[in-house]
Design a protein around this motif. Structure first.
Motif, PDB file in Angstrom:
ATOM      1  N   ARG A 142       0.821  -1.242  -0.153  1.00 13.18           N
ATOM      2  CA  ARG A 142      -0.159   0.244   0.091  1.00 13.18           C
ATOM      3  C   ARG A 142       0.789   1.435   0.117  1.00 13.18           C
ATOM      4  N   GLN A 143       1.929   1.410   0.866  1.00 12.46           N
ATOM      5  CA  GLN A 143       2.801   2.413   0.844  1.00 12.46           C
ATOM      6  C   GLN A 143       3.621   2.363  -0.231  1.00 12.46           C
ATOM      7  N   ALA A 144       3.857   1.491  -1.042  1.00 10.92           N
ATOM      8  CA  ALA A 144       4.535   1.462  -2.445  1.00 10.92           C
ATOM      9  C   ALA A 144       3.642   1.936  -3.411  1.00 10.92           C
ATOM     10  N   GLN A 145       2.212   1.563  -3.198  1.00 10.09           N
ATOM     11  CA  GLN A 145       1.569   2.520  -4.447  1.00 10.09           C
ATOM     12  C   GLN A 145       1.536   3.907  -4.386  1.00 10.09           C
ATOM     13  N   HIS A 146       1.469   4.315  -3.133  1.00 11.77           N
ATOM     14  CA  HIS A 146       1.110   5.652  -2.505  1.00 11.77           C
ATOM     15  C   HIS A 146       2.477   6.240  -3.331  1.00 11.77           C
ATOM     16  N   LEU A 147       3.663   5.877  -3.176  1.00  9.31           N
ATOM     17  CA  LEU A 147       5.082   6.435  -3.479  1.00  9.31           C
ATOM     18  C   LEU A 147       5.038   6.376  -5.026  1.00  9.31           C
ATOM     19  N   LEU A 148       4.579   5.302  -5.615  1.00 12.71           N
ATOM     20  CA  LEU A 148       4.596   5.154  -7.280  1.00 12.71           C
ATOM     21  C   LEU A 148       3.541   6.276  -7.904  1.00 12.71           C
ATOM     22  N   GLU A 149       2.711   6.651  -7.011  1.00 14.70           N
ATOM     23  CA  GLU A 149       1.547   7.448  -7.581  1.00 14.70           C
ATOM     24  C   GLU A 149       2.266   9.047  -7.377  1.00 14.70           C
ATOM     25  N   THR A 150       2.909   9.365  -6.153  1.00 13.25           N
ATOM     26  CA  THR A 150       3.274  10.607  -5.925  1.00 13.25           C
ATOM     27  C   THR A 150       4.711  10.825  -6.044  1.00 13.25           C
ATOM     28  N   THR A 151       5.404  10.178  -6.399  1.00 12.88           N
ATOM     29  CA  THR A 151       6.953  10.466  -6.431  1.00 12.88           C
ATOM     30  C   THR A 151       7.372  10.029  -7.824  1.00 12.88           C
ATOM     31  N   HIS A 152       8.507  10.397  -8.031  1.00  9.08           N
ATOM     32  CA  HIS A 152       9.294   9.738  -9.249  1.00  9.08           C
ATOM     33  C   HIS A 152      10.473   8.896  -8.868  1.00  9.08           C
ATOM     34  N   HIS A 153      10.679   8.417  -7.686  1.00 14.41           N
ATOM     35  CA  HIS A 153      11.655   7.540  -7.328  1.00 14.41           C
ATOM     36  C   HIS A 153      11.554   6.301  -8.237  1.00 14.41           C
ATOM     37  N   SER A 154      12.644   5.788  -8.241  1.00 19.29           N
ATOM     38  CA  SER A 154      12.741   4.618  -8.990  1.00 19.29           C
ATOM     39  C   SER A 154      11.974   3.374  -8.218  1.00 19.29           C
ATOM     40  N   VAL A 155      11.827   2.359  -9.065  1.00 18.08           N
ATOM     41  CA  VAL A 155      11.131   1.134  -8.468  1.00 18.08           C
ATOM     42  C   VAL A 155      11.936   0.638  -7.316  1.00 18.08           C
ATOM     43  N   GLU A 156      13.147   0.382  -7.555  1.00 22.47           N
ATOM     44  CA  GLU A 156      14.040  -0.029  -6.756  1.00 22.47           C
ATOM     45  C   GLU A 156      14.171   0.636  -5.485  1.00 22.47           C
ATOM     46  N   ARG A 157      14.304   1.947  -5.471  1.00 24.53           N
ATOM     47  CA  ARG A 157      14.529   2.649  -4.179  1.00 24.53           C
ATOM     48  C   ARG A 157      13.095   2.771  -3.527  1.00 24.53           C
ATOM     49  N   ILE A 158      11.844   2.585  -4.348  1.00 27.21           N
ATOM     50  CA  ILE A 158      10.816   2.412  -3.615  1.00 27.21           C
ATOM     51  C   ILE A 158      10.602   1.052  -2.843  1.00 27.21           C
ATOM     52  N   GLY A 159      11.153   0.215  -3.558  1.00 25.92           N
ATOM     53  CA  GLY A 159      10.926  -1.223  -2.850  1.00 25.92           C
ATOM     54  C   GLY A 159      11.574  -1.372  -1.568  1.00 25.92           C
ATOM     55  N   ALA A 160      13.102  -0.582  -1.519  1.00 22.37           N
ATOM     56  CA  ALA A 160      13.846  -0.537  -0.308  1.00 22.37           C
ATOM     57  C   ALA A 160      13.359   0.411   0.687  1.00 22.37           C
ATOM     58  N   GLN A 161      12.615   1.363   0.311  1.00 27.98           N
ATOM     59  CA  GLN A 161      11.993   2.417   1.162  1.00 27.98           C
ATOM     60  C   GLN A 161      10.809   1.676   2.123  1.00 27.98           C
TER      61      GLN A 161
END
Length: 312
Positions: A264-283
């Motif tokens: 769920r948090q990853a979905q929010h970050l994918l929608e609202t940031t330009h961070h890479s998928v790899e960075r979001i997964g780690a976050q």
């Protein structure tokens, strides 16, 4: 604006009718605009709702221009479906309209033939009846809702809320759905595949607030490398007791809850940031990009890249 048409049939269950009215009419987009226009439709101006009568402002023509049609449950699921209603639902489906049912609303939807060859659910107590009456439908009595793309069905009572939130998430993303969930005092983490009910050897003690501090802590520590033992230590209990409490109160295991919260948090970050998928997964706490992609796809049905493109 997305238009949701509720099709009220005779003997409509008031709870099933009011649930989508409340959820969709209160949904707001990030800029404050309403996300949905809601209309209640029926074959006749007045509908029997058991203890009272509902006056309906829209006829069946209200389905013609709707983006989503929802069929709430009825107290008499085996009642014959009026020909005009059947034809209106088939026409809507033919136009590509999304059609969903709540609880025993699966029965009138099944009577149109639109569920033939598909997987569907309904209230667990009526699942056997649905399977017997419609052998061409794969009836799954053990889930909250089933999403076939254009056609969706849900189980009874609160599962209708789960389905509505799921559709909001499909339409506008997890942030808008999370706001709608908070207004409904409803958890967003309940997945469609979660069991409709949990069988206890005895009634569990009322412990509604026991897990709340722990869930807040988990939400605040999604990026940490947490084990079951870590979670149990934070809760001040044994892993066995922790698992039992999660089963009783959340309908899942601690690690499954954690995985879903991370997604769920990853979905929010994918929608609202330009961070890479790899960075979001780690976050959000996944140990490797592969583990993140696999868990994300298992939960949402799409890859992180595909999900992001749908909101870009």
């Amino acid at each position: 604006m997305h238009t949701v048409a509720l099709l009220a049939l005779d003997r409509v269950i008031p709870f099933d009718l009011s649930t989508p009215i409340e959820v969709f009419s209160r949904t707001r987009l990030p800029d404050g605009r309403p996300g949905y226009q809601v209309r209640v439709c029926a074959e006749r101006p007045e509908v029997d709702a058991g203890l009272f009568t509902v006056r309906v402002p829209w006829g069946l023509e209200g389905l013609d221009t709707a983006d989503t049609v929802i069929v709430p449950g009825t107290a008499d699921p085996e009642a014959p479906l009026p020909v005009a209603v059947r034809d209106a639902l088939r026409a809507a489906a033919g136009n590509g309209t999304r059609i969903a049912s709540i609880c025993s609303g699966t029965f009138p939807l099944a009577a149109t033939g639109l569920l033939d060859g598909l997987r569907a659910t309904t209230h667990w107590s009526a699942a056997g009846l649905l399977a017997a009456a419609h052998p061409d439908i794969e009836v799954d009595p053990d889930v909250l809702y089933v999403d076939n793309g254009q056609i969706l069905t849900s189980a009874g009572a609160a599962a209708g809320l789960d389905l509505c939130l799921h559709m909001i998430r499909r339409d506008y993303g997890s942030a808008v759905a999370a706001d709608a969930a908070r207004l409904s005092v409803m958890p967003l983490e309940r997945e469609g595949g979660q069991a409709q009910f949990i069988v206890h050897p005895h009634a569990p003690a009322p412990q509604g607030s026991v897990l709340e501090p722990l869930l807040v802590w988990l939400q605040d520590n999604l990026g940490s490398d947490l084990t079951l033992a870590d979670i149990a230590a934070q809760a001040g209990t044994s892993t066995r007791t922790l698992i039992r409490r999660f089963r009783e109160q959340a309908g899942t295991t601690p690690l499954q809850w954690l995985h879903r919260a991370r997604v769920r948090q990853a979905q929010h970050l994918l929608e609202t940031t330009h961070h890479s998928v790899e960075r979001i997964g780690a976050q959000v706490g996944f140990g490797s990009p592969t583990a993140f992609r696999d868990r994300f796809k298992k939960t949402t049905g799409v890859t992180p890249h595909t999900y992001r493109r749908s909101f870009s």
